[in-house]
Design a protein around this motif. Sequence first.
Motif, mmCIF file in Angstrom:
data_model
loop_
_atom_site.group_PDB
_atom_site.id
_atom_site.type_symbol
_atom_site.label_atom_id
_atom_site.label_comp_id
_atom_site.label_asym_id
_atom_site.label_seq_id
_atom_site.Cartn_x
_atom_site.Cartn_y
_atom_site.Cartn_z
ATOM 1 N N THR A 20 29.583 54.897 41.716
ATOM 2 C CA THR A 20 28.865 54.284 40.610
ATOM 3 C C THR A 20 27.684 55.156 40.240
ATOM 4 N N ILE A 21 27.274 55.071 39.012
ATOM 5 C CA ILE A 21 26.149 55.857 38.559
ATOM 6 C C ILE A 21 24.868 55.097 38.901
ATOM 7 N N ALA A 22 23.951 55.806 39.524
ATOM 8 C CA ALA A 22 22.694 55.147 39.866
ATOM 9 C C ALA A 22 21.933 54.834 38.589
ATOM 10 N N GLY A 23 21.184 53.767 38.625
ATOM 11 C CA GLY A 23 20.286 53.538 37.509
ATOM 12 C C GLY A 23 20.525 52.263 36.755
ATOM 13 N N GLU A 24 19.424 51.646 36.338
ATOM 14 C CA GLU A 24 19.454 50.436 35.518
ATOM 15 C C GLU A 24 20.438 49.398 36.052
ATOM 16 N N GLY A 25 20.041 48.797 37.137
ATOM 17 C CA GLY A 25 20.872 47.745 37.705
ATOM 18 C C GLY A 25 21.402 48.144 39.067
ATOM 19 N N ILE A 26 21.990 47.181 39.755
ATOM 20 C CA ILE A 26 22.465 47.428 41.111
ATOM 21 C C ILE A 26 23.839 46.789 41.300
ATOM 22 N N HIS A 27 24.444 47.103 42.419
ATOM 23 C CA HIS A 27 25.753 46.530 42.750
ATOM 24 C C HIS A 27 25.693 45.865 44.109
ATOM 25 N N PRO A 28 25.052 44.709 44.200
ATOM 26 C CA PRO A 28 24.960 44.042 45.503
ATOM 27 C C PRO A 28 26.329 43.497 45.917
ATOM 28 N N SER A 29 26.525 43.336 47.209
ATOM 29 C CA SER A 29 27.785 42.730 47.656
ATOM 30 C C SER A 29 27.751 41.282 47.191
ATOM 31 N N ASP A 30 28.838 40.807 46.563
ATOM 32 C CA ASP A 30 28.652 39.587 45.791
ATOM 33 C C ASP A 30 29.136 38.294 46.456
ATOM 34 N N GLU A 31 29.994 38.393 47.445
ATOM 35 C CA GLU A 31 30.396 37.210 48.225
ATOM 36 C C GLU A 31 30.951 36.091 47.352
ATOM 37 N N LYS A 32 31.400 36.429 46.185
ATOM 38 C CA LYS A 32 31.924 35.366 45.317
ATOM 39 C C LYS A 32 33.274 34.860 45.818
ATOM 40 N N GLY A 33 33.958 35.708 46.598
ATOM 41 C CA GLY A 33 35.273 35.335 47.101
ATOM 42 C C GLY A 33 35.258 34.042 47.912
ATOM 43 N N ILE A 34 34.112 33.686 48.455
ATOM 44 C CA ILE A 34 34.027 32.466 49.261
ATOM 45 C C ILE A 34 34.452 31.249 48.434
ATOM 46 N N THR A 35 34.031 31.214 47.180
ATOM 47 C CA THR A 35 34.267 30.002 46.395
ATOM 48 C C THR A 35 35.014 30.228 45.083
ATOM 49 N N SER A 36 35.305 31.489 44.733
ATOM 50 C CA SER A 36 35.795 31.731 43.371
ATOM 51 C C SER A 36 37.166 31.110 43.113
ATOM 52 N N SER A 37 37.946 30.868 44.168
ATOM 53 C CA SER A 37 39.266 30.292 43.895
ATOM 54 C C SER A 37 39.311 28.796 44.207
ATOM 55 N N LEU A 38 38.167 28.219 44.533
ATOM 56 C CA LEU A 38 38.164 26.779 44.858
ATOM 57 C C LEU A 38 37.928 25.972 43.580
ATOM 58 N N PRO A 39 38.873 25.112 43.226
ATOM 59 C CA PRO A 39 38.738 24.338 41.992
ATOM 60 C C PRO A 39 37.544 23.380 42.050
ATOM 61 N N ILE A 40 37.079 23.003 40.876
ATOM 62 C CA ILE A 40 35.944 22.087 40.790
ATOM 63 C C ILE A 40 36.353 20.734 41.370
ATOM 64 N N GLU A 41 35.478 20.188 42.217
ATOM 65 C CA GLU A 41 35.776 18.906 42.872
ATOM 66 C C GLU A 41 34.601 17.981 42.657
ATOM 67 N N GLY A 42 34.858 16.681 42.807
ATOM 68 C CA GLY A 42 33.747 15.739 42.796
ATOM 69 C C GLY A 42 33.243 15.534 44.218
ATOM 70 N N ILE A 43 32.056 14.995 44.360
ATOM 71 C CA ILE A 43 31.607 14.523 45.670
ATOM 72 C C ILE A 43 31.269 13.049 45.514
ATOM 73 N N ARG A 44 31.184 12.357 46.642
ATOM 74 C CA ARG A 44 30.854 10.934 46.529
ATOM 75 C C ARG A 44 29.480 10.776 45.892
#
Lengths: 439, 356
Positions: free
Chosen positions: A3-27
């Motif tokens: 990646t090109i350095a500069g103006e912004g970053i690429h943090p590890s995003d950990e979105k995989g934990i929840t990205s495929s979990l459908p929206i649910e209700g809670i009590r």
Amino acid sequence: MWTIAGEGIHPSDEKGITSSLPIEGIRPPGKVVIPLSQHIGAPCEPLVKIGDMVKKYQKVGEAKGFVSAPVHSSVSGKVIAIGRFPHPSGNQSNSVVIESDGKDETIDNIKGRRDYLNSDPKELKNIILNAGIVGMGGATFPTHVKLSPPKEKKIDTVILNGAECEPYLTADDRLMAEMSREVVEGMKILMHVMGVREGHIGIEDDKPVATEAIRKAASGTNIRVVALQKKYPQGAEKQLIKSITGKEVPSGGLPMDVGIIVQNVGTAAAVYNAVHNGIPLVERIVTVTGKGVNRHGNFRVLIGTLLEHVLSECGGLAGGAGKIIFGGPMMGIAQYSLHVPVLKGTSGILVIPKGDVLLEDFRACIRCGRCVQACPIRLLPNMYSILAEVGQPKEAEKYYVLDCIECGCCTYVCPSRRPIVHHIRYIKAEMRKAKGKVA
Amino acid sequence: MAEQAVAEKEEKKGRLEGPTPKLILTSSPHQLGADTIERIMWSVVLSLLPATLAGLYFFGWGALYVIVISVASTLAAEALYQKISGHGNTIKDGSAAVTGLLLALTLPPGSPWWLSVIGGFFAIIICKQLYGGLGFNPFNPALMARVFLLIAFPLQMTTWPAPRSLFSGIDAKTGATPLGDLQVARLIGKGIGKAAELNLLDAFIGNIGGSIGEISAIALLIGAAYLLYKQYITWHIPVSMIGTVMVFSGIFWVIDPGKYVNPVFHLFTGGLIIGAFFMATDMVTCPVTLKGQLLFGFGCGLITVIIRMWGGYPEGVSFAIVLMNILSPMIDRYIRPVRYGAIKNQISKVKNQNVM
Ligand code: SF4
Ligand code: SF4
């Protein structure tokens, strides 16, 4: 990846934990705490007294002044307290506490509008105001205010922000994937209200499912779906505008200065819900994530639900909570109590276990320039940090500290672990103090 | 009834009981990058290993003890200063090790052991700690120590053994560096003299006379590639410094190839590559902006060429970088990034989009 350095970053995003979990209700919770201030601007006036019975969707706080937004009850039940309660901003705030009767009785005259695209924009704006809609990406600026620019500002473009560049968060991703129609219809309403023909929905390219869904829903309209390079802070308003239109918002100005209005995708869905279904903003989707909580997911949560209840519904804390953050890890706010409520702008709850919290002493600036190259506003964060350390906050004004959006890129990359954003906040607070004295 | 009890118990499971746990409150961001001073410094050490190994291969024992004593000296100096000043231990941050290794790589193989000791202590105590420690030093400590040694002990600093292979003892006959040959030829008015005979392949691999770590271009470039890949250095300084040297020396070579050597000679001899990639890029002493770094590299390159072509020393890289270190704060003062939205009505080409 190169990646090109500069103006912004690429943090590890950990979105995989929840990205495929459908929206649910809670009590639903037994009680809700509804702060009268959930937006930028003046807090609301309470419309109810202790002992009053309220219904779901009933307005319990009225907007005070132009830059303000009303709040509604998310349950039916009895008002048991009005007073100062813990608020996710780190303070306490005037709130209405409602004990739920569990019946979820709604107010009677809920009226939606099917022919919204033929409605008078003024009326629609009024509906949006009365539904208490604010920016749901976290900024919580009242939406009707954004939709009412001064006459001399000609708006020609509406941009929907579906970038969701904060690590961990997937609430917008799921919303777009599962509720694409609501998002696109909401966008049509926003464009109709503003009388513009140009609309863009910007989505980071790590969300193929959401992008496809939105593209499908928007086909045949003049709304363009833009796949944005994944990069933090791609979803910051100014960055988004630049990435989509190539324009830069003038320093110290607002998007409307370049004829643009930006709204979050969640806001668009809420607008649709308010206009089409006549339902005010009383719930939102919250990503619950992080190693410190047992169950992860994207949950539909009533506004006013206490953090404690959400965590209980998610199987409780795992392995000694260290930090609980409302929002994402880059710009979210660390919470001091489990008794704070979920607000209109709470996009995520991130629990970091104690062992993972970094608490290192910071060291001298080694002038590496990494913060300078990472700053999306192209400022000199190293200078702010040093000036704060030597106690010369005033000097920082010469380096345009007020342009800083507090995105956190500088702190993220600093090898000396300098708390640069913290230093910047200190400087801004000092400047406010100095101004107050003069006035 | 029993069913209800079970249900209640189920409900209690996972519930939060007792008071709020003690939560940690800090300002955002709550997630930090992995790169710390330690990580960067030890990566620099790692990136210098190919050049170190090349030095050991070509100079054997004469390189080994210089490296060991130099690194030991900087570490000892760092420890000693920490002890006296009562500050925390900073040896593990790796910066003293980098300084020691860089110093060793710029010394002649087989140079007297006390040269390393004096250089190491001078670098750490005088050039770094007395300024306030890492971050406050205006000059690259290793480079400054080398310049000091060059001025104070010119004889020892310019006595070069010819490269020999691994651990076969020091060659008694002293060779010379290609740049040294060049200067001699220039001073006695013989054009480029022996320098014309330089085998560029030898120079690329490192089979030439010179400082321990300067000789092997290929080894240095491998380490540099690693640093660039890790983004611990940016391309701006090396490219502008080397580019400037090549362009300027190229112009003179085209004008009079009998008097001036070709630019490739300049590239592969002396300390240009180690200087451009490992010393000029020292983050403490170079400008913080990329534009500033381009200017900095240009200055380093220009001064290098001037000294090499017309100066009193055969090699100018160290002097050039130290001189530019002085200008770094000035560059940072005047060359600043243009902040977002500073220019009204600016519309640039749309980027960060993926065409689908
Ligand atoms: S927090 Fe401010 S100074 Fe730091 S990178 Fe973001 S905009 Fe720049
Ligand atoms: S990243 Fe940290 S050490 Fe580097 S220049 Fe910025 S403040 Fe200084």
